[in-house]
Design an enzyme around this catalytic site. Structure first.
Site, PDB file in Angstrom:
ATOM      1  N   ALA A 174      47.121  41.265  36.458  1.00 29.67           N
ATOM      2  CA  ALA A 174      46.302  40.645  37.588  1.00 29.67           C
ATOM      3  C   ALA A 174      47.066  39.425  38.315  1.00 29.67           C
ATOM      4  CB  ALA A 174      45.053  40.302  37.208  1.00 29.67           C
ATOM      5  N   GLU A 175      46.793  39.495  39.642  1.00 31.85           N
ATOM      6  CA  GLU A 175      47.688  38.385  40.421  1.00 31.85           C
ATOM      7  C   GLU A 175      47.198  36.944  40.127  1.00 31.85           C
ATOM      8  OE1 GLU A 175      45.908  41.115  43.793  1.00 31.85           O
ATOM      9  OE2 GLU A 175      45.949  41.317  41.642  1.00 31.85           O
ATOM     10  N   ASN A 176      45.917  36.926  39.262  1.00 29.89           N
ATOM     11  CA  ASN A 176      45.627  35.428  39.130  1.00 29.89           C
ATOM     12  C   ASN A 176      46.292  35.014  37.811  1.00 29.89           C
ATOM     13  OD1 ASN A 176      43.990  37.458  37.937  1.00 29.89           O
ATOM     14  ND2 ASN A 176      42.517  35.795  37.117  1.00 29.89           N
ATOM     15  N   GLY A 177      46.956  35.708  36.973  1.00 25.60           N
ATOM     16  CA  GLY A 177      48.046  35.036  36.080  1.00 25.60           C
ATOM     17  C   GLY A 177      47.731  35.745  34.707  1.00 25.60           C
TER      18      GLY A 177
END
Length: 232
Positions: free
Chosen positions: A45-48
């Site tokens: 996921a892009e949020n890490g």
């Protein structure tokens, strides 16, 4: 199964053991529910985070463990928390095997519009542009129609997410593959038919010579899940 579950299950059949896969918010996030945890697939996921699992049971949510849309998720063994720079480095560097994104429109060239909702305030494109441009395979998972109108159109009226065409469109009615000559209708859903798909699609479709019903070979049958631990 309902329409969104049908789509998520069919998308799961495209994911092979060992892949690194990004799941967009909303419907695409459901795909993790239908991939065996022991398959060696890691969801990013892009949020890490790398190693997202399915949504946890009610009452077991961890407020510090969410996907990019803020939805609660679990973590598989070997999961890792990373910073945003590394997360987007993976995306922009072409290291993602696949991304699965929702869509508002896909046109006859396979171009996606998925971020600007008419007459609604939206925070922006987010990582969608990077994902469509950088992932090796791009799958759009969406309902075929919205408010009685086809979401597969001759030409997008909304701003494009990327100039790159997507690789596959999976809806509750069909599986459609953008090719050089247009949109190839490959499969139709159990509750659908070739005629219904054509009637429900604004864009022109090319009928594959090998068209078949969705799940004709059985869920996951072609992807050697039997080599995994049968107890998972």
């Amino acid at each position: 199964m309902d329409a969104k579950e049908l789509i998520a299950r069919r998308v799961a059949e495209e994911i092979l053991p060992g892949m690194l896969v990004n799941l967009g918010i909303g419907l695409p996030s459901m795909v993790a529910n239908f991939v065996p945890p022991a398959s060696g697939v890691y969801f990013q996921a892009e949020n890490g985070v790398i190693g997202l699992g399915a949504r946890p049971p009610e009452g077991m949510e961890d407020p510090h463990l969410t996907d990019a849309g803020g939805g609660f998720v679990s973590a598989v063994p070997g999961a890792a928390s990373i910073d945003s720079a590394m997360s987007f480095g993976l995306i922009r560097g072409g290291h993602l095997d696949m991304t699965v994104l929702g869509g508002l429109e896909v046109d006859a060239k396979g171009q996606l519009a998925n971020w600007k909702v008419p007459q609604k305030m939206v925070p922006g494109m987010g990582g969608a542009m990077d994902l469509v441009t950088g992932a090796r395979t791009v799958i759009v998972a969406m309902l075929h129609m919205a408010k009685g109108q086809s979401k597969i159109v001759q030409e997008c009226t909304l701003p494009l997410t990327s100039l790159r065409p997507v690789d596959l469109i999976i809806t509750d009615l069909a599986v459609i593959k953008p090719i050089k000559d247009g949109l190839l209708l490959c499969e139709y859903a159990p509750n659908s038919s070739i005629e219904k798909v054509i009637e429900s699609t604004e864009a022109d479709l090319i009928i594959s010579n090998e068209i078949k019903p969705m799940f004709a070979s059985g869920i996951h049958e072609n992807y050697q899940w039997h080599t995994l631990d049968s107890n998972t």
